[in-house]
Design an enzyme around this catalytic site. Sequence first.
Site, PDB file in Angstrom:
ATOM      1  N   VAL A  35      15.103  33.739 109.813  1.00  0.00           N
ATOM      2  CA  VAL A  35      14.280  33.316 108.810  1.00  0.00           C
ATOM      3  C   VAL A  35      14.024  31.605 109.041  1.00  0.00           C
ATOM      4  O   VAL A  35      15.384  30.907 109.070  1.00  0.00           O
ATOM      5  CB  VAL A  35      15.050  33.727 107.410  1.00  0.00           C
ATOM      6  CG1 VAL A  35      14.077  32.906 106.159  1.00  0.00           C
ATOM      7  CG2 VAL A  35      15.048  35.084 107.246  1.00  0.00           C
ATOM      8  N   GLY A  80      17.037  27.028 108.458  1.00  0.00           N
ATOM      9  CA  GLY A  80      16.861  28.286 108.890  1.00  0.00           C
ATOM     10  C   GLY A  80      17.989  29.004 109.257  1.00  0.00           C
ATOM     11  O   GLY A  80      19.170  28.220 109.095  1.00  0.00           O
ATOM     12  N   LYS A  81      18.018  30.313 109.504  1.00  0.00           N
ATOM     13  CA  LYS A  81      19.393  30.855 109.785  1.00  0.00           C
ATOM     14  C   LYS A  81      18.940  32.109 110.542  1.00  0.00           C
ATOM     15  O   LYS A  81      17.782  32.875 110.742  1.00  0.00           O
ATOM     16  CB  LYS A  81      20.014  31.614 108.483  1.00  0.00           C
ATOM     17  CG  LYS A  81      21.438  31.633 108.580  1.00  0.00           C
ATOM     18  CD  LYS A  81      22.417  30.492 108.437  1.00  0.00           C
ATOM     19  CE  LYS A  81      23.606  30.991 108.599  1.00  0.00           C
ATOM     20  NZ  LYS A  81      24.414  29.748 108.301  1.00  0.00           N
ATOM     21  N   ALA A  82      19.832  32.921 111.392  1.00  0.00           N
ATOM     22  CA  ALA A  82      19.547  34.276 112.055  1.00  0.00           C
ATOM     23  C   ALA A  82      20.759  34.751 111.938  1.00  0.00           C
ATOM     24  O   ALA A  82      21.931  34.746 111.728  1.00  0.00           O
ATOM     25  CB  ALA A  82      19.158  33.737 113.637  1.00  0.00           C
ATOM     26  N   ASP A 115      27.667  30.299 113.995  1.00  0.00           N
ATOM     27  CA  ASP A 115      28.219  30.644 112.634  1.00  0.00           C
ATOM     28  C   ASP A 115      29.201  31.718 112.835  1.00  0.00           C
ATOM     29  O   ASP A 115      29.873  31.923 113.691  1.00  0.00           O
ATOM     30  CB  ASP A 115      26.848  31.207 111.979  1.00  0.00           C
ATOM     31  CG  ASP A 115      26.853  31.250 110.445  1.00  0.00           C
ATOM     32  OD1 ASP A 115      26.924  30.175 109.771  1.00  0.00           O
ATOM     33  OD2 ASP A 115      27.197  32.194 109.980  1.00  0.00           O
TER      34      ASP A 115
END
Length: 368
Positions: A35, A80-82, A115
């Site tokens: 995202v 953002g992040k995944a 992360d």
Amino acid sequence: MQNYDIIFEKFADELGPVKTVHIYDPRTGTKGIVVIDNVARGPAIGGVRLALDIDTEEVMRLARTMTLKNAAAGLPHGGGKAGIIGDPHTADKETLLRAFARKIRELTDYIPGPDMGTDEECMGYIHDEIGRCIGKPRALGGIPLDEIGATGYGLSRVAGLALPFAGISPECATMAVQGFGNVGRHAAAFLARQGVRLIAASDTSGTIRRDEGLEVDTLIRVKKEEGTVLAYPGGSKLTRDEIFKISCDIFIPAAQPDVITLENVETFQAKVILEGANIPVTEEAERLLHDRGVLCIPDFIANAGGVICAAVEHRGGSETQAFDVIREKLEQTTGELLSAIGREKLYPREAAMRMAIDRVKVAMVLRR
Ligand code: NAD
């Protein structure tokens, strides 16, 4: 299973998300979600989480937190992040991360980082595939932010302003740290250097307490060697959650989300909370604490040291520069936050959100 139309209805607003991508690599079976929430301030930075239960809604929430964190810290980056679906203990990380990297090659406005469930080595695989990530191993020119304690250092600089604001002098202050991992142990070590006395620390096995003070270096060593803070020689051993009832000046939650809630907030004894973990205190509990006179510095302000360090790495900066930039940016942001709280009588999260969102909106006006 999630209904994406409902999730969009719930989350999409004037900031984003600008891109939500589902990834599937049939050759390796790798499944993931990316995202990109907002890129008005620059390419989005955010970690890659490897977990069995990660889903689109969670990745969207985390991506928004990164937009706010990066903007609040004054970084030229969006959020953002995944998420990659897999068991962080058993997965073949090299296969998953390489497949993931190849799938995001064209998503050039997303810069992945480590992360939960991923680390520097994983970033090494991504770097090898597409040459775009932060949190790389030192051997590849990265700055190992957990090893140097970037987030813990940031927390200590935030404390430098928050304590006087709360009428506490560091040399007379006591602290308790929930979660003695990368964030918690470094925060304890940096604050101990400012004279703050560590009187309790916890991990999943329990809480160690010593009112005369725990020796931080010894605690770090025994946690590393024996795997738990309970191996500390001396002090009293309590259950894991008894740490919440200990009377202290500073409490640092540095473990899990939602650990202070309406259920346990009444028993809570600290005067200042520095949110080392992400969303460790529910918003209702934060408001109740504030009404009781407890100063609570929200996660996306307090724990931004790690991402600031990552942004310095992205520009080819050194470790020394990373510490300088963390200090400068976090002192400025915390100062602004504290004056907004004092001047406008806002709840800290309200003030922090307003600060961050204003910064994103100003950038959005300047971009097409
Ligand atoms: P870590 O895995 O290194 O450390 C977490 C520690 O918390 C471990 O010692 C574990 O035993 C302990 N723990 C877990 N559940 C607990 C519980 N219920 N009670 C007490 N202790 C518990 O993780 P970390 O990198 O230190 O990250 C901690 C939190 O901070 C996470 O929520 C992470 O998302 C957030 N965070 C980390 C960074 C960073 O730079 N590492 C930056 C921003 C936010």
